[in-house]
Design a protein around this motif. Structure first.
Motif, PDB file in Angstrom:
ATOM      1  N   ASP A 261       0.848  -1.200   0.000  1.00 44.23           N
ATOM      2  CA  ASP A 261       0.000   0.000   0.000  1.00 44.23           C
ATOM      3  C   ASP A 261       0.879   1.245   0.000  1.00 44.23           C
ATOM      4  O   ASP A 261       1.190   1.799   1.049  1.00 44.23           O
ATOM      5  CB  ASP A 261      -0.909  -0.012   1.239  1.00 44.23           C
ATOM      6  CG  ASP A 261      -1.995   1.052   1.170  1.00 44.23           C
ATOM      7  OD1 ASP A 261      -1.836   2.044   0.428  1.00 44.23           O
ATOM      8  OD2 ASP A 261      -3.017   0.888   1.866  1.00 44.23           O
ATOM      9  N   PRO A 262       1.301   1.733  -1.188  1.00 37.81           N
ATOM     10  CA  PRO A 262       2.219   2.877  -1.257  1.00 37.81           C
ATOM     11  C   PRO A 262       1.688   4.133  -0.576  1.00 37.81           C
ATOM     12  O   PRO A 262       2.471   4.906   0.003  1.00 37.81           O
ATOM     13  CB  PRO A 262       2.397   3.099  -2.759  1.00 37.81           C
ATOM     14  CG  PRO A 262       2.081   1.771  -3.378  1.00 37.81           C
ATOM     15  CD  PRO A 262       1.015   1.170  -2.521  1.00 37.81           C
ATOM     16  N   ILE A 263       0.383   4.351  -0.626  1.00 42.62           N
ATOM     17  CA  ILE A 263      -0.176   5.564   0.000  1.00 42.62           C
ATOM     18  C   ILE A 263      -0.008   5.501   1.509  1.00 42.62           C
ATOM     19  O   ILE A 263       0.458   6.462   2.144  1.00 42.62           O
ATOM     20  CB  ILE A 263      -1.659   5.732  -0.376  1.00 42.62           C
ATOM     21  CG1 ILE A 263      -1.828   5.855  -1.892  1.00 42.62           C
ATOM     22  CG2 ILE A 263      -2.245   6.946   0.329  1.00 42.62           C
ATOM     23  CD1 ILE A 263      -1.096   7.030  -2.500  1.00 42.62           C
TER      24      ILE A 263
ATOM     25  N   ALA B 220       8.671   7.856  -4.321  1.00 42.22           N
ATOM     26  CA  ALA B 220       8.715   7.364  -5.705  1.00 42.22           C
ATOM     27  C   ALA B 220       7.508   6.495  -6.024  1.00 42.22           C
ATOM     28  O   ALA B 220       7.029   6.479  -7.167  1.00 42.22           O
ATOM     29  CB  ALA B 220      10.002   6.574  -5.923  1.00 42.22           C
ATOM     30  N   ALA B 221       6.979   5.782  -5.026  1.00 37.75           N
ATOM     31  CA  ALA B 221       5.864   4.859  -5.260  1.00 37.75           C
ATOM     32  C   ALA B 221       4.510   5.565  -5.265  1.00 37.75           C
ATOM     33  O   ALA B 221       3.515   4.984  -5.722  1.00 37.75           O
ATOM     34  CB  ALA B 221       5.870   3.768  -4.188  1.00 37.75           C
ATOM     35  N   ALA B 222       4.454   6.798  -4.754  1.00 35.46           N
ATOM     36  CA  ALA B 222       3.172   7.516  -4.693  1.00 35.46           C
ATOM     37  C   ALA B 222       3.367   8.932  -5.236  1.00 35.46           C
ATOM     38  O   ALA B 222       3.405   9.906  -4.474  1.00 35.46           O
ATOM     39  CB  ALA B 222       2.657   7.549  -3.250  1.00 35.46           C
ATOM     40  N   PRO B 223       3.493   9.099  -6.561  1.00 34.71           N
ATOM     41  CA  PRO B 223       3.859  10.403  -7.142  1.00 34.71           C
ATOM     42  C   PRO B 223       2.704  11.385  -7.294  1.00 34.71           C
ATOM     43  O   PRO B 223       2.926  12.531  -7.687  1.00 34.71           O
ATOM     44  CB  PRO B 223       4.413  10.008  -8.513  1.00 34.71           C
ATOM     45  CG  PRO B 223       3.653   8.763  -8.864  1.00 34.71           C
ATOM     46  CD  PRO B 223       3.424   8.035  -7.582  1.00 34.71           C
ATOM     47  N   GLU B 224       1.471  10.965  -7.005  1.00 36.37           N
ATOM     48  CA  GLU B 224       0.320  11.838  -7.230  1.00 36.37           C
ATOM     49  C   GLU B 224       0.411  13.095  -6.360  1.00 36.37           C
ATOM     50  O   GLU B 224       0.813  13.036  -5.205  1.00 36.37           O
ATOM     51  CB  GLU B 224      -0.984  11.090  -6.910  1.00 36.37           C
ATOM     52  CG  GLU B 224      -1.242   9.883  -7.795  1.00 36.37           C
ATOM     53  CD  GLU B 224      -0.464   8.646  -7.332  1.00 36.37           C
ATOM     54  OE1 GLU B 224       0.171   8.725  -6.236  1.00 36.37           O
ATOM     55  OE2 GLU B 224      -0.474   7.624  -8.051  1.00 36.37           O
TER      56      GLU B 224
ATOM     57  N   LEU C 167      -1.284  14.775   1.069  1.00 33.91           N
ATOM     58  CA  LEU C 167      -0.363  13.855   1.732  1.00 33.91           C
ATOM     59  C   LEU C 167       1.038  13.979   1.157  1.00 33.91           C
ATOM     60  O   LEU C 167       2.031  13.991   1.900  1.00 33.91           O
ATOM     61  CB  LEU C 167      -0.862  12.414   1.598  1.00 33.91           C
ATOM     62  CG  LEU C 167       0.099  11.333   2.117  1.00 33.91           C
ATOM     63  CD1 LEU C 167       0.372  11.510   3.604  1.00 33.91           C
ATOM     64  CD2 LEU C 167      -0.480   9.938   1.840  1.00 33.91           C
ATOM     65  N   ARG C 168       1.165  14.085  -0.181  1.00 35.08           N
ATOM     66  CA  ARG C 168       2.499  14.192  -0.770  1.00 35.08           C
ATOM     67  C   ARG C 168       3.180  15.498  -0.345  1.00 35.08           C
ATOM     68  O   ARG C 168       4.380  15.507  -0.035  1.00 35.08           O
ATOM     69  CB  ARG C 168       2.429  14.111  -2.296  1.00 35.08           C
ATOM     70  CG  ARG C 168       3.820  14.148  -2.934  1.00 35.08           C
ATOM     71  CD  ARG C 168       3.809  13.849  -4.420  1.00 35.08           C
ATOM     72  NE  ARG C 168       5.162  13.906  -4.958  1.00 35.08           N
ATOM     73  CZ  ARG C 168       6.049  12.921  -4.907  1.00 35.08           C
ATOM     74  NH1 ARG C 168       5.704  11.770  -4.330  1.00 35.08           N
ATOM     75  NH2 ARG C 168       7.252  13.057  -5.410  1.00 35.08           N
ATOM     76  N   ALA C 169       2.427  16.588  -0.312  1.00 36.46           N
ATOM     77  CA  ALA C 169       3.010  17.858   0.131  1.00 36.46           C
ATOM     78  C   ALA C 169       3.520  17.733   1.569  1.00 36.46           C
ATOM     79  O   ALA C 169       4.619  18.208   1.897  1.00 36.46           O
ATOM     80  CB  ALA C 169       1.975  18.972   0.025  1.00 36.46           C
ATOM     81  N   GLU C 170       2.733  17.082   2.423  1.00 38.26           N
ATOM     82  CA  GLU C 170       3.134  16.885   3.814  1.00 38.26           C
ATOM     83  C   GLU C 170       4.377  15.988   3.905  1.00 38.26           C
ATOM     84  O   GLU C 170       5.316  16.268   4.652  1.00 38.26           O
ATOM     85  CB  GLU C 170       1.981  16.253   4.592  1.00 38.26           C
ATOM     86  CG  GLU C 170       2.313  15.925   6.039  1.00 38.26           C
ATOM     87  CD  GLU C 170       1.219  15.119   6.721  1.00 38.26           C
ATOM     88  OE1 GLU C 170       1.446  14.665   7.855  1.00 38.26           O
ATOM     89  OE2 GLU C 170       0.141  14.930   6.120  1.00 38.26           O
ATOM     90  N   ALA C 171       4.377  14.906   3.130  1.00 42.78           N
ATOM     91  CA  ALA C 171       5.500  13.967   3.178  1.00 42.78           C
ATOM     92  C   ALA C 171       6.781  14.599   2.635  1.00 42.78           C
ATOM     93  O   ALA C 171       7.877  14.368   3.165  1.00 42.78           O
ATOM     94  CB  ALA C 171       5.151  12.704   2.392  1.00 42.78           C
TER      95      ALA C 171
ATOM     96  N   VAL D  28       3.579  21.459  -5.161  1.00 43.08           N
ATOM     97  CA  VAL D  28       2.378  20.625  -5.002  1.00 43.08           C
ATOM     98  C   VAL D  28       1.292  21.426  -4.297  1.00 43.08           C
ATOM     99  O   VAL D  28       0.115  21.393  -4.694  1.00 43.08           O
ATOM    100  CB  VAL D  28       2.714  19.343  -4.215  1.00 43.08           C
ATOM    101  CG1 VAL D  28       1.433  18.582  -3.876  1.00 43.08           C
ATOM    102  CG2 VAL D  28       3.656  18.457  -5.013  1.00 43.08           C
ATOM    103  N   ALA D  29       1.656  22.146  -3.250  1.00 44.94           N
ATOM    104  CA  ALA D  29       0.672  22.922  -2.494  1.00 44.94           C
ATOM    105  C   ALA D  29      -0.002  23.967  -3.385  1.00 44.94           C
ATOM    106  O   ALA D  29      -1.233  24.148  -3.344  1.00 44.94           O
ATOM    107  CB  ALA D  29       1.349  23.589  -1.304  1.00 44.94           C
ATOM    108  N   VAL D  30       0.789  24.650  -4.221  1.00 43.41           N
ATOM    109  CA  VAL D  30       0.214  25.652  -5.125  1.00 43.41           C
ATOM    110  C   VAL D  30      -0.692  24.977  -6.147  1.00 43.41           C
ATOM    111  O   VAL D  30      -1.798  25.456  -6.450  1.00 43.41           O
ATOM    112  CB  VAL D  30       1.335  26.441  -5.818  1.00 43.41           C
ATOM    113  CG1 VAL D  30       0.764  27.336  -6.917  1.00 43.41           C
ATOM    114  CG2 VAL D  30       2.094  27.291  -4.791  1.00 43.41           C
ATOM    115  N   ALA D  31      -0.251  23.837  -6.687  1.00 40.25           N
ATOM    116  CA  ALA D  31      -1.024  23.149  -7.723  1.00 40.25           C
ATOM    117  C   ALA D  31      -2.380  22.676  -7.208  1.00 40.25           C
ATOM    118  O   ALA D  31      -3.380  22.708  -7.937  1.00 40.25           O
ATOM    119  CB  ALA D  31      -0.220  21.963  -8.266  1.00 40.25           C
TER     120      ALA D  31
END
Length: 967
Positions: A549-551, A582-586, A590-594, A621-624
C-alpha cells in the motif's frame, strides 16, 4: 510484616495489602527505605534526598508528609512514628529474619540451621528497584550471604551407598550467576522447577546444579530422563528404573518407590517433563508427601503448578550487541561467545576468536538469541563453514543447523526439531495465536496482540488467556516495564512461528493487519518516546506497506518524521522517504506533507540541497492543489533552508510571502512563527536590534496563543553563538548550541519558552549577562513534568550551562549540563544526548579536566557519526580540535578539523566552513607556521565575507591581527 526479598509486599494482621492500596508510589518507596535503614529509622532529610532530590526543600517536605500519611493509612497509624526529625518504622521485616537466621547458622554450624536460614531467603532484594542506589549495596550483601550459606551447607554429606550422577560428555560453559542464584534458591523449598524455551539449556543447567550440591544429600543425587517416555502412566516406571527400585508381586510400583525414598535424604532430578506434565506433577506431589527428606529439581517448558514450587526461568546466554561489539579480548567474556568458541574448537582444532572473525561470531550469537542448543549446532558447522558464511545464512537457520551430534536426543539433533517438540504439545488455540504472533518484530503488548491476532479461530476475549498459556509454556517471553507487561518471541522462535503462519496461509493477511496497527499507533502517539519500544514493529510495517500500500507507506513515513529526528535515524528515514515518494507520485495533500517531512530529515542530516529540493517540490504541489496552509508550511521551511545557507535576504523574501498567507488564511501560530523567523534572519545579517524587535513582537503573539490547544511548528533556533575561549590558550569560538525541538510541532507555551531561550542567547552574545539570566529563569519557570516540557527544560539547562561558562562559573555549568544530560537519557533523546555530551566536553575543557572532556567528545562524535548527523558531528569535532590544541597535540587537532571540513562539505554552509578555517589557522599559529596561518586566516576572511558574517570578519581581524600582526 514487610517483605523485601523477592519483591516488595506488606501484610497487616496476616492479610496481604493489595497494590491498589498504595495511592502514592512514594509512600511504598518510603516504607522500603525505612525497612532497609539501620534500626528502621532515618532522618527526614535523608529520606527527602533519596526520594525527592530534584525538588526544593519545601516541596520535598510536603511530599514526604503525604507519603507518611499514605503509609500510615495502609499499615496502621502507629506504623511510622516521627521523633525529633527522625522517621521510625515499626514492623517485622523479612531481611532482619534472614540475617538473624544466618548468624545463628554460622554459630551452630548444622545442616538444619543452614537450611532454615536459606529457607528465609525469598530471592533478590527488591528486584523492582534494581537500578536504585539505595538498595544496591544491601542487595549484593544479601545475595552474597545466601551464596555463602549454600556453600557452607555443601560441606555436609555422608559416604557409602550413594547415588551418583552421570558424567558429561562435554564441558559446562558459563552460567555462573544462574548457578549461584539457584544454589541459594534450592534450600528455600523442596521443589525447584527450571523452565525456559526449548534449547535454552535447562537440562545441562539442572545437572550442573545437582552436581554442585549432591554432596550435601546423604544418599547423593539421581537423574531421571523423561524425554523418551511416551505415555503418562510410564512416568512412575521410569523413576523406579532410574533408582533401581523393583516392586514385589502385586505391589503397586509407587508403593515400592515410596518405601525406598521415605527414609532417604537425596536429590532427584526429573528432566523434560513437559510432554507428560500432569503425570509428572502427580508423581512429584506424591513423592513430596511420602518422602520428607527428598528434594527435586525439575526441568520443563512449563511449571508443574504445585504448592511450594519455586520456578526459575532459564534465560539465554549473555550476548553482545553486534552494532557495538567490544574489543576482541572482552568479547570472550560473553557466555554465548565463549560457548561457541569452545564448541567450534572441538570440531576444528586450532579455532580461536580473533579480530577477523569476532564480528561474525557476535552476529551469530545475537541472531541465535544466545540459545545454547542453537549455538552448539552452529559451532558444529565450523569444520566446513567459516563464521562469516554461517552468519550470512542464518535466515535459513532451520536448514543450516541440523548437524548436531547423533548422541543427542532426536528432538535436539536439529534446531527445527526442538521447536517442533514444543509446538506439537500446544492446544489448537495456542497454535493459532503462536503463529500469528510472528507478525510482531521486537515485542508487543496485550492490546497489540488483541488488535492484530483476533479473527477466525480466535476471538478477542480469548487472547489474554491463550497468551498467558504460551508464556507459561516458555514459547513467549514476558517482561515487566513499569506498569506494563511486554511480550516477545525470541527471534529463533519467531522464525519457526513464521513458517507455521505461512503454512497456514495467513502470512500476508497478518502482516497487513500488523502494518495498519502500526500506522494507527504512529498517527495517534504524540510522544515519540513511546514509539521507541516499537521500532522493530515500525520497520516491519514500513516493509509491508512499501509493497502492499504505497499511500499508507507514505503516510507512515510522514507520521514517523519526529520519531526519526529525535533518534537521529537519518539514513533509514531518507531511504524510506525515497522509496515511498517514488511509489506515490500523485500530487496530493499527503504528498506535500511527506515532502516537507522528508525535507526536515535532509536538513537535519546536513544534506541541504536534497532537503531544499523536497521543500521546493512541496511548495509546487501545495500551489497546484490550492492548499494555502501547505503552501505556508513550505515557504516557512524554505526560509529555514535559506538561514542554514546563510542567505538572510532570501529568507526574508520567503518569510514575506509566508506572512501574507499567515495573516489571511494561516493556522494559529503562523504569524508569530513568521515574525520570529524574520528575527533570526536579521540576526544572521548582523542586525541584532532588528532581530530583538522581531523576537519581542513574536513573543507577545505567541503569548496570546499559549492558553489554547494549538500546535505550532517549532521555531528555528539561533544556534551558533560565541564562546570566549580560554584566555591565553584558545581564542573566541563559535559554539553550536542546542537546537531545542527542531522541525516538529510544539504547544503555544513551549513556543513562548523557546523565544525566551533565544532572547537569552542574544542577550548573552551582546554581553548583557544579567538580562540573559532573567530570561533563562523565566523560561525555566514555564515547564512542568510533561515529556515536551522536560525536553525544553533540558534545552534551558544547556543554555544555562553556556551562561554560567560566560561568567566562569564552572561548577554551576557542570551541574546544569549534567542535569540536561540526565533528562535526555530518560527521554531517550539521542540527538539531545549527543549535544549535551558536546556541552559537557566544553565545560570540562574550560575547567581543565581534559580526560573528562575527551571521553564526552569521543562519545558524542561516535553517536553523531553513526547517525549521519553532520551538524552535530562538526560541532563535536570543533571541540575535539580545541581539546587537542590545549593538549599540544597539533596533528590530532589538525585531523579533527580536516574531518570537520569534509563533513561540512555537503551542507553548503559557508559560515561553518569559515569557522573551521579560522580554527585551522589557530592550529597553524600554535605550530609556529605563520605563513600557513596567514593563508588560513585569509581563507576564513574570504568565507566570512561570502556569508555576510560581520562578526566573523571582526573575529578574524582581531584574532589574526593579535597573533600575526595581520590586518
Amino acid at each position: 510484616m514487610i517483605a523485601l526479598l523477592g519483591g516488595f509486599s506488606a501484610s497487616v494482621d496476616g492479610n496481604e495489602v493489595p497494590d491498589r492500596a498504595w495511592r502514592l508510589k512514594k509512600g511504598r518507596e518510603l516504607v522500603k527505605l525505612l525497612a532497609l535503614a539501620r534500626g528502621h529509622r532515618l532522618h527526614r532529610e535523608q529520606a527527602m534526598d533519596v526520594l525527592w532530590r530534584e525538588l526544593d526543600p519545601g516541596a520535598a517536605a510536603n511530599n514526604l508528609n503525604q507519603a507518611v500519611h499514605v503509609a500510615r493509612r495502609v499499615l496502621g497509624s502507629d506504623a511510622i512514628e516521627a521523633r525529633e526529625g527522625l522517621l521510625v518504622l515499626s514492623a517485622d521485616v523479612d531481611v532482619d529474619r534472614f540475617e538473624e537466621a544466618a548468624d545463628v547458622a554460622r554459630r551452630v554450624d548444622t545442616v538444619a540451621a543452614y537450611r532454615a536460614a536459606l529457607a528465609l531467603y525469598g530471592g533478590e532484594l527488591l528486584p523492582e528497584n534494581r537500578y536504585d542506589d539505595f538498595a544496591a549495596d544491601r542487595r549484593e550483601d544479601l545475595a552474597g550471604t545466601a551464596v555463602e550459606l549454600a556453600r557452607r551447607l555443601d560441606r555436609f554429606g555422608a559416604a557409602g551407598g550413594r547415588l551418583t550422577l552421570p558424567a558429561d560428555a562435554s564441558s559446562f560453559v558459563g552460567r555462573r550467576h544462574e548457578l549461584a542464584e539457584l544454589r541459594a534458591l534450592l534450600p528455600r523449598g523442596r521443589l525447584l522447577t527450571l523452565t525456559g524455551t526449548g534449547g535454552a539449556g535447562k537440562s545441562r543447567l539442572a545437572l550442573e546444579l545437582a552436581r554442585g550440591v549432591e554432596d550435601s544429600f546423604a544418599v547423593g543425587a539421581a537423574i531421571v530422563e523423561l524425554a523418551a517416555v511416551s505415555r503418562p502412566r510410564l512416568v512412575i516406571d521410569a523413576v523406579a528404573a532410574a533408582l533401581d527400585v523393583r516392586a514385589l508381586p502385586d505391589q503397586p510400583v509407587f508403593d515400592a518407590l515410596a518405601g525406598f525414598l521415605a527414609p532417604r535424604e537425596l536429590l532427584l532430578v526429573l528432566d523434560n517433563c513437559e510432554h507428560v506434565l500432569a503425570a509428572s506433577a502427580a508423581l512429584v506431589d506424591s513423592v513430596l508427601r511420602a518422602a520428607p527428606n527428598v528434594s527435586l529439581i525439575v526441568t520443563s517448558r512449563e511449571p508443574l503448578r504445585l504448592s511450594g514450587e519455586v520456578v526459575f526461568r532459564v534465560p539465554s546466554l549473555a550476548i553482545a550487541d553486534p552494532d557495538n561489539v567490544p574489543a576482541t579480548a572482552d568479547l570472550v567474556g560473553y557466555e554465548a561467545v565463549s560457548l561457541f568458541v569452545e564448541r567450534a574448537a572441538a570440531v576444528a582444532p586450532g579455532f580461536v576468536l580473533d579480530e577477523e572473525n569476532a564480528l561474525d561470531i557476535a552476529r551469530i550469537c545475537f541472531r541465535l538469541d544466545g540459545l545454547p542448543l542453537a549455538l552448539e549446532l552452529a559451532a558444529g558447522r565450523v569444520g566446513g563453514l567459516a563464521p562469516s558464511a554461517i552468519a550470512a545464512r542464518l535466515d535459513d537457520r532451520f536448514r543450516l543447523l541440523r548437524a548436531g551430534t547423533s548422541q543427542a536426543p532426536t528432538r535436539q539433533q536439529t534446531l527445527a526439531a526442538t521447536l517442533r517438540w514444543s509446538h506439537d504439545l500446544l492446544e489448537p488455540d495456542e497454535r493459532v495465536l503462536f503463529r500469528r504472533l510472528a507478525a510482531f518484530a521486537g515485542g508487543f503488548e496485550l492490546g497489540a496482540a488483541e488488535a492484530v491476532c483476533t479473527g477466525d479461530e480466535l476471538s478477542l476475549p480469548e487472547i489474554a488467556d491463550v497468551l498467558g498459556r504460551l508464556v507459561e509454556k516458555s514459547l513467549v517471553s514476558a517482561e515487566e516495564r513499569g506498569a506494563d507487561r511486554r511480550y516477545r518471541l525470541l527471534e529463533t522462535v519467531r522464525l519457526y512461528a513464521l513458517e507455521q503462519l505461512e503454512e497456514a496461509g495467513e502470512a500476508r493477511a497478518l502482516s497487513i493487519r500488523h502494518a495498519h496497527w502500526a500506522l494507527a499507533l504512529a498517527g495517534s502517539t504524540a510522544d515519540t518516546q513511546a514509539l521507541d519500544r516499537e521500532a522493530a514493529n515500525l520497520r516491519a510495517a514500513l516493509d509491508t506497506l512499501a509493497e502492499a500500500d504505497p499511500i499508507d507507506s507514505l503516510r507512515l513515513c510522514a507520521a514517523l518524521m519526529p520519531f526519526w529526528l529525535r533518534r537521529i535515524d537519518l539514513e533509514e528515514a531518507q531511504g524510506r522517504f525515497e522509496v515511498a515518494l517514488a511509489a506515490a507520485p500523485e500530487r496530493t495533500v499527503l504528498r506535500a506533507e511527506a515532502l516537507l517531512a522528508a525535507s526536515a530529515i535532509g536538513l537535519r542530516a546536513g544534506k541541504t540541497a536534497d532537503g531544499r529540493a523536497r521543500a521546493e517540490e512541496s511548495l509546487q504541489v501545495a500551489v497546484a492543489i490550492g492548499d494555502t496552509r501547505a503552501e505556508w508550511r513550505a515557504l516557512q521551511r524554505l526560509s529555514d533552508f535559506a538561514i542554514v545557507w546563510d542567505d538572510g535576504p532570501a529568507a526574508l523574501r520567503y518569510l514575506e510571502r509566508a506572512l501574507v498567507i499567515a495573516r489571511s488564511d494561516g493556522p494559529p501560530g503562523a504569524e508569530p512563527l513568521g515574525v520570529y523567523t524574520r528575527g533570526v534572519a536579521h540576526w544572521l545579517l548582523g542586525e541584532p536590534d532588528r532581530a530583538e524587535e522581531c523576537l519581542a513582537e513574536s513573543l507577545e503573539l505567541f503569548r496570546s496563543l499559549a492558553s489554547g490547544p494549538v500546535l505550532i511548528p517549532s521555531p528555528i533556533n539561533i544556534e551558533d553563538l560565541q564562546w570566549a575561549g580560554i584566555p591565553g590558550v584558545l581564542g573566541p569560538r563559535i559554539v553550536f548550541e542546542d537546537t531545542l525541538q527542531p522541525l516538529v510541532e510544539i504547544s503555544g507555551p513551549a513556543a513562548v519558552g523557546q523565544v525566551l531561550i533565544n532572547q537569552s542567547g542574544i542577550a548573552r552574545a551582546r554581553g548583557e549577562l544579567s538580562r540573559a539570566r532573567v530570561l533563562i529563569d523565566e523560561a525555566e519557570a514555564m515547564f512542568d513534568d510533561s515529556a515536551e516540557d522536560r525536553a525544553l527544560a533540558a534545552a534551558v539547562l544547556v543554555r544555562r550551562t553556556y551562561l554560567e561558562l560566560a561568567e566562569s562559573a564552572h561548577a554551576q555549568a557542570r551541574t546544569a549540563i549534567d542535569r540536561a544530560l540526565e533528562i535526555r537519557r530518560e527521554l531517550n533523546d539521542r540527538r539531545g544526548i549527543g549535544m549535551a555530551l558536546v556541552g559537557l566536553g566544553l565545560v570540562d575543557l574550560s575547567a581543565g579536566d581534559l580526560d573528562g572532556a575527551g571521553r564526552s567528545l569521543e562519545a558524542a562524535s561516535g553517536l553523531f557519526r553513526r547517525a549521519g548527523d553532520r551538524w552535530g558531528l562538526a560541532s563535536a569535532l570543533w571541540r575535539t580540535a580545541d581539546l587537542e590544541l590545549v593538549r599540544g597535540r597539533f596533528d590530532e587537532a589538525e585531523a579533527a578539523l580536516d574531518d570537520a571540513r569534509a563533513v561540512l562539505g555537503e551542507t553548503r554552509r559557508v559560515r561553518w566552513l569559515a569557522h573551521t578555517a579560522f580554527n585551522r589557522a589557530e592550529v597553524a599559529v600554535a605550530r609556529g607556521d605563520l605563513e600557513l596561518a596567514r593563508a588560513r586566516f585569509a581563507e576564513a576572511r574570504e568565507l566570512y565575507t561570502a556569508s555576510g558574517d560581520r562578526g566573523g570578519l571582526a573575529a578574524v581581524d582581531e584574532r589574526g591581527g593579535a597573533l600575526l600582526h595581520l590586518r
